[in-house]
Design an enzyme around this catalytic site. Structure first.
Site, PDB file in Angstrom:
ATOM      1  N   ASP A  35      12.549 -17.070 -12.956  1.00  0.00           N
ATOM      2  CA  ASP A  35      13.132 -16.178 -11.503  1.00  0.00           C
ATOM      3  C   ASP A  35      11.901 -15.382 -12.085  1.00  0.00           C
ATOM      4  O   ASP A  35      11.966 -14.791 -13.141  1.00  0.00           O
ATOM      5  CB  ASP A  35      14.186 -15.576 -12.092  1.00  0.00           C
ATOM      6  CG  ASP A  35      14.614 -14.092 -10.831  1.00  0.00           C
ATOM      7  OD1 ASP A  35      13.838 -13.721 -10.197  1.00  0.00           O
ATOM      8  OD2 ASP A  35      15.618 -13.726 -11.405  1.00  0.00           O
ATOM      9  N   ASN A  44       2.973 -17.659  -5.848  1.00  0.00           N
ATOM     10  CA  ASN A  44       3.707 -17.821  -4.077  1.00  0.00           C
ATOM     11  C   ASN A  44       4.817 -17.701  -3.923  1.00  0.00           C
ATOM     12  O   ASN A  44       5.139 -17.778  -2.393  1.00  0.00           O
ATOM     13  CB  ASN A  44       2.816 -19.426  -3.785  1.00  0.00           C
ATOM     14  CG  ASN A  44       3.963 -20.021  -2.643  1.00  0.00           C
ATOM     15  OD1 ASN A  44       3.333 -19.759  -1.390  1.00  0.00           O
ATOM     16  ND2 ASN A  44       5.303 -20.663  -3.450  1.00  0.00           N
ATOM     17  N   TYR A  83       8.577  -6.917   4.832  1.00  0.00           N
ATOM     18  CA  TYR A  83       7.523  -8.391   3.894  1.00  0.00           C
ATOM     19  C   TYR A  83       6.394  -7.613   3.904  1.00  0.00           C
ATOM     20  O   TYR A  83       6.002  -7.998   3.162  1.00  0.00           O
ATOM     21  CB  TYR A  83       8.134  -9.498   5.097  1.00  0.00           C
ATOM     22  CG  TYR A  83       6.624 -10.461   4.613  1.00  0.00           C
ATOM     23  CD1 TYR A  83       7.218 -10.917   3.763  1.00  0.00           C
ATOM     24  CD2 TYR A  83       6.027 -11.149   5.573  1.00  0.00           C
ATOM     25  CE1 TYR A  83       6.537 -12.583   3.488  1.00  0.00           C
ATOM     26  CE2 TYR A  83       4.884 -11.666   5.586  1.00  0.00           C
ATOM     27  CZ  TYR A  83       4.774 -12.596   4.623  1.00  0.00           C
ATOM     28  OH  TYR A  83       3.951 -13.851   3.832  1.00  0.00           O
ATOM     29  N   ALA A 107       5.300  -4.983   4.797  1.00  0.00           N
ATOM     30  CA  ALA A 107       5.073  -3.818   3.218  1.00  0.00           C
ATOM     31  C   ALA A 107       4.480  -4.306   1.870  1.00  0.00           C
ATOM     32  O   ALA A 107       3.851  -3.822   1.238  1.00  0.00           O
ATOM     33  CB  ALA A 107       5.390  -3.254   2.966  1.00  0.00           C
ATOM     34  N   ALA A 108       5.464  -5.158   1.653  1.00  0.00           N
ATOM     35  CA  ALA A 108       4.945  -6.082  -0.031  1.00  0.00           C
ATOM     36  C   ALA A 108       4.304  -6.829  -0.115  1.00  0.00           C
ATOM     37  O   ALA A 108       3.419  -6.728  -0.783  1.00  0.00           O
ATOM     38  CB  ALA A 108       6.201  -6.847  -0.338  1.00  0.00           C
ATOM     39  N   LYS A 109       3.536  -7.145   1.269  1.00  0.00           N
ATOM     40  CA  LYS A 109       2.180  -7.643   1.044  1.00  0.00           C
ATOM     41  C   LYS A 109       1.190  -7.073   1.252  1.00  0.00           C
ATOM     42  O   LYS A 109       0.027  -7.839   0.257  1.00  0.00           O
ATOM     43  CB  LYS A 109       2.195  -8.889   1.784  1.00  0.00           C
ATOM     44  CG  LYS A 109       3.636 -10.168   1.707  1.00  0.00           C
ATOM     45  CD  LYS A 109       3.208 -10.860   0.877  1.00  0.00           C
ATOM     46  CE  LYS A 109       3.924 -12.420   0.511  1.00  0.00           C
ATOM     47  NZ  LYS A 109       3.250 -12.992  -0.324  1.00  0.00           N
TER      48      LYS A 109
END
Length: 261
Positions: free
Chosen positions: A68, A96, A167, A169-171
Site C-alpha cells: 500500500d 501511477n 481527483y 485537486a490532488a493531481k
C-alpha cells in the site's frame, strides 16, 4: 562524471510501477518490459492480475510485489524487495497508483455534495504515495548519481470538463510536487517529470464512462481519437530514456491534442 555518462539505457533499468497490475499501470509495465527493463509490478489488491502480468513477462525480469503506497513502512519494504530480487536498486519510479476512483462524471459528486474526506483520500493516494516512493528510492538514486521519477497526472488542470474536484485537486498538488522536487533533486542527477492524460480508452477506472463521452472527446481532438493506455505508456518511456536526460520539472500532456496549452 558528466550527466550524459550516467544515463541508463531502458534495457538496463530497474523500474518500479505503482499500481502496475491493471489498467494504465499494466500498459506501462508492458512498455518497459518490451524495451528490456526489469520491472517491479506493485499492487495493493490486484494480486492475481499483477502475478499474471509478471509471469507473462518472465520471472527473470518482472515480479509482483504487494504494498500500500500510502504506508511508508510498506513502501520501504517494496524497495528492499526490489534490491533483493534484481540484485540492484531501482533506477526509475513511476507513480501511477490511483486511489479508488471511477471516471464517470454522472456518478461523481458536484460542488454542493462533495465531502472533504473524498479530497483527503485522493491526496493520500496521489501526493502522500508519491512522497513515500520518492523518499524510499532517494538514497539509492543519489548513490547511483542519477534516477528518473515519473508522476502520472491529468489534463483536467487545463480543461476541467467534468466535476472530478477531488481527483483534479490532488493531481494539481502532485504537479506542484513534481516541479519542486525537480528543483530539489536536479543537483543529484535525478529528473522528476509528469505525464498527463485525459480519458483513456479503456482502463478499469474508465470502464464506467458512457460511450457517448468517448465519442465526444474523440470528435474534439485533432486526431479524432481517444488515446489508448498503450499510447500513453510510450510517452512515459520518453521521460525514462536517455533522450530525456536534460528534461525535468515538465508536464507532458498526452491526449491526442484535446488540450493545447
Amino acid at each position: 562524471m558528466a550527466m550524459h555518462d550516467r544515463e541508463t539505457p531502458l534495457a538496463e533499468q530497474v523500474v518500479v510501477v505503482t499500481g502496475g497490475g491493471r489498467g494504465l499501470g499494466r500498459s506501462i509495465v508492458r512498455a518497459f518490459a518490451r524495451e528490456g527493463a526489469c520491472v517491479a509490478v506493485n499492487y495493493r489488491r490486484s494480486r492475481e492480475q499483477a502475478e499474471a502480468l509478471a509471469a507473462e513477462i518472465g520471472e527473470d525480469r518482472a515480479f509482483a510485489v504487494e504494498a500500500d503506497v500510502t504506508d511508508e513502512y510498506q513502501v520501504n519494504e517494496l524497495f528492499a524487495d526490489v534490491r533483493a530480487r534484481f540484485g540492484m536498486s531501482a533506477t526509475t519510479v513511476v507513480n501511477n497508483a490511483l486511489a479508488d476512483f471511477s471516471f464517470n462524471g454522472d456518478a461523481r459528486p458536484h460542488a454542493d455534495r462533495i465531502r472533504w474526506d473524498e479530497f483527503s483520500a485522493q491526496f493520500e493516494g496521489g501526493v502522500r504515495a508519491a512522497l513515500n516512493t520518492v523518499q524510499a528510492a532517494l538514497p539509492d538514486l543519489r548513490a547511483q548519481g542519477s534516477g528518473r521519477i515519473i508522476n502520472i497526472g491529468t489534463n483536467l488542470f487545463q480543461r476541467p470538463v467534468v466535476p472530478y474536484h477531488d481527483y483534479t485537486a490532488a493531481k494539481a498538488a502532485l504537479l506542484s510536487l513534481t516541479r519542486t522536487m525537480a528543483t530539489d533533486l536536479g543537483p543529484d542527477g535525478i529528473t522528476v517529470n509528469m505525464v498527463s492524460g485525459g480519458l483513456l480508452r479503456t482502463t478499469d477506472a474508465s470502464a464506467g464512462t458512457p460511450e457517448v463521452v468517448f465519442d465526444g472527446i474523440a470528435e474534439s481532438t485533432p486526431l479524432r481519437h481517444v488515446v489508448a493506455p498503450e499510447e500513453f505508456a510510450d510517452a512515459v518511456l520518453f521521460f525514462a530514456s536517455p533522450w530525456a536526460r536534460a528534461v525535468t520539472g515538465q508536464n507532458l500532456v498526452v491526449d491526442g491534442g484535446f488540450v493545447t496549452d
